[in-house]
Design a protein around this motif. Structure first.
Motif, PDB file in Angstrom:
ATOM      1  N   ASN A  47       0.829  -1.208   0.000  1.00 57.54           N
ATOM      2  CA  ASN A  47       0.000   0.000   0.000  1.00 57.54           C
ATOM      3  C   ASN A  47       0.864   1.259   0.000  1.00 57.54           C
ATOM      4  N   GLN A  95       3.264  -5.183  -9.297  1.00 59.54           N
ATOM      5  CA  GLN A  95       4.498  -4.454  -9.592  1.00 59.54           C
ATOM      6  C   GLN A  95       5.287  -4.177  -8.316  1.00 59.54           C
ATOM      7  N   LYS A 154       2.275   1.701  -3.452  1.00 59.65           N
ATOM      8  CA  LYS A 154       1.209   2.167  -4.343  1.00 59.65           C
ATOM      9  C   LYS A 154       0.988   3.666  -4.185  1.00 59.65           C
ATOM     10  N   SER A 155       0.989   4.135  -2.941  1.00 60.82           N
ATOM     11  CA  SER A 155       0.724   5.549  -2.670  1.00 60.82           C
ATOM     12  C   SER A 155       1.894   6.454  -3.032  1.00 60.82           C
ATOM     13  N   HIS A 156       3.126   5.976  -2.801  1.00 62.63           N
ATOM     14  CA  HIS A 156       4.289   6.852  -2.945  1.00 62.63           C
ATOM     15  C   HIS A 156       5.123   6.608  -4.195  1.00 62.63           C
ATOM     16  N   VAL A 157       4.934   5.445  -4.818  1.00 62.64           N
ATOM     17  CA  VAL A 157       5.700   5.146  -6.035  1.00 62.64           C
ATOM     18  C   VAL A 157       4.778   5.010  -7.243  1.00 62.64           C
ATOM     19  N   GLY A 158       3.513   4.667  -6.976  1.00 63.88           N
ATOM     20  CA  GLY A 158       2.542   4.586  -8.060  1.00 63.88           C
ATOM     21  C   GLY A 158       2.468   3.246  -8.750  1.00 63.88           C
ATOM     22  N   LEU A 159       2.821   2.168  -8.038  1.00 62.00           N
ATOM     23  CA  LEU A 159       2.782   0.831  -8.617  1.00 62.00           C
ATOM     24  C   LEU A 159       1.629   0.028  -8.027  1.00 62.00           C
ATOM     25  N   ASP A 160       1.087  -0.905  -8.826  1.00 61.11           N
ATOM     26  CA  ASP A 160       0.047  -1.773  -8.285  1.00 61.11           C
ATOM     27  C   ASP A 160       0.700  -2.883  -7.461  1.00 61.11           C
ATOM     28  N   HIS A 170      13.744   6.005  -5.358  1.00 63.98           N
ATOM     29  CA  HIS A 170      12.434   6.668  -5.377  1.00 63.98           C
ATOM     30  C   HIS A 170      12.340   7.825  -4.387  1.00 63.98           C
TER      31      HIS A 170
END
Length: 243
Positions: free
Chosen positions: A50, A62, A53-59, A85
């Motif tokens: 999570n 990924q 997802k929030s800070h790197v933008g991956l699902d 990152h």
């Protein structure tokens, strides 16, 4: 907290306080002092996915691939996130580790406490050595009711730049300084991480790779010893136990 020493003291300072030089047995904390199937690891990974997802933008898929890559490359996921990152390590740590519901997932283990109490402290000293921060480590061992079984701890300072952590050689050196031990051959280490145990052995320590029942065994050993339970320490080092 029952720890009698703070990290960073020199061997000379410890000796001045009347602590004779003797072997040190270093213990990892997560997945080492409690069952690996406790649910803590699953909660941690969910939080990590999570966060990425929030800070790197991956699902999630990924994120899992990224975690595997950085863990293999650096032996420590946060280092990869910081390097590539621009993640703030301290914020990452406070979000992941400090958010874990330790009290709901773990319970004290009388058998573990008895094992630690059966170790003769006149022959070997016990020290915690974790890649978590000191607040988290103290929280875990206090909840497990074994905080009084260890003299001190070496931990990862997430505010430090660059991060210093296992399995870096410099981290093993720092742990020796923290514990006031000068001889590499007097250092013994238990960890569930293959890379950490391999790093410890390469550094000159005697390492025990803990692989609990139900978890895969690597094709080659990480270190001198491979164990399924901390109880096996009684067999490997009978000279350290009172009975």
């Amino acid at each position: 907290m029952a720890f009698s020493k703070e990290p960073g003291q020199s061997p000379a300072a410890l000796l001045e306080k009347g602590n004779p030089t003797k072997p040190v047995l270093f213990f990892d904390v997560d997945n080492c002092l409690y069952p690996q199937d406790s649910g803590v690891q699953e909660e941690a990974w969910e939080g990590i996915y999570n966060y990425i997802k929030s800070h790197v933008g991956l699902d999630k898929e990924q994120a899992a691939e990224l975690c595997a890559e950085y863990s293999k490359t650096y032996g420590f996921l946060p280092e990869g996130l910081v390097r590539h990152h621009s993640i703030d390590a301290k914020h990452y740590n406070s979000t992941i580790d400090e958010g874990l519901p330790i009290e709901a997932l773990l319970k004290p283990d009388p058998k573990l406490r008895q094992l630690l109490q059966d170790i003769d402290r006149s022959k070997v000293r016990l020290w915690l050595f974790s890649n978590a921060d000191d607040v988290y480590v103290k929280r875990v061992v206090r909840h497990l009711e074994i905080d009084d079984c260890f003299e001190g701890l070496s931990y990862c300072d997430y505010a430090r730049v660059p991060l210093l952590h296992k399995p870096k050689r410099e981290k093993f050196q720092e742990a020796m300084k923290d514990a006031g031990i000068e001889s590499i051959t007097d250092c013994y280490f238990v960890d569930d991480s293959y890379l950490n145990c391999r790093g410890a052995q390469d550094f000159g320590w005697t390492a025990m790779h803990l692989i609990q029942d139900g978890f895969p065994t690597p094709p080659s050993r990480a270190s001198q010893h491979q164990i399924k339970s901390l109880e096996e320490l009684r067999v490997i080092f009978p000279q350290w136990f009172k009975n």
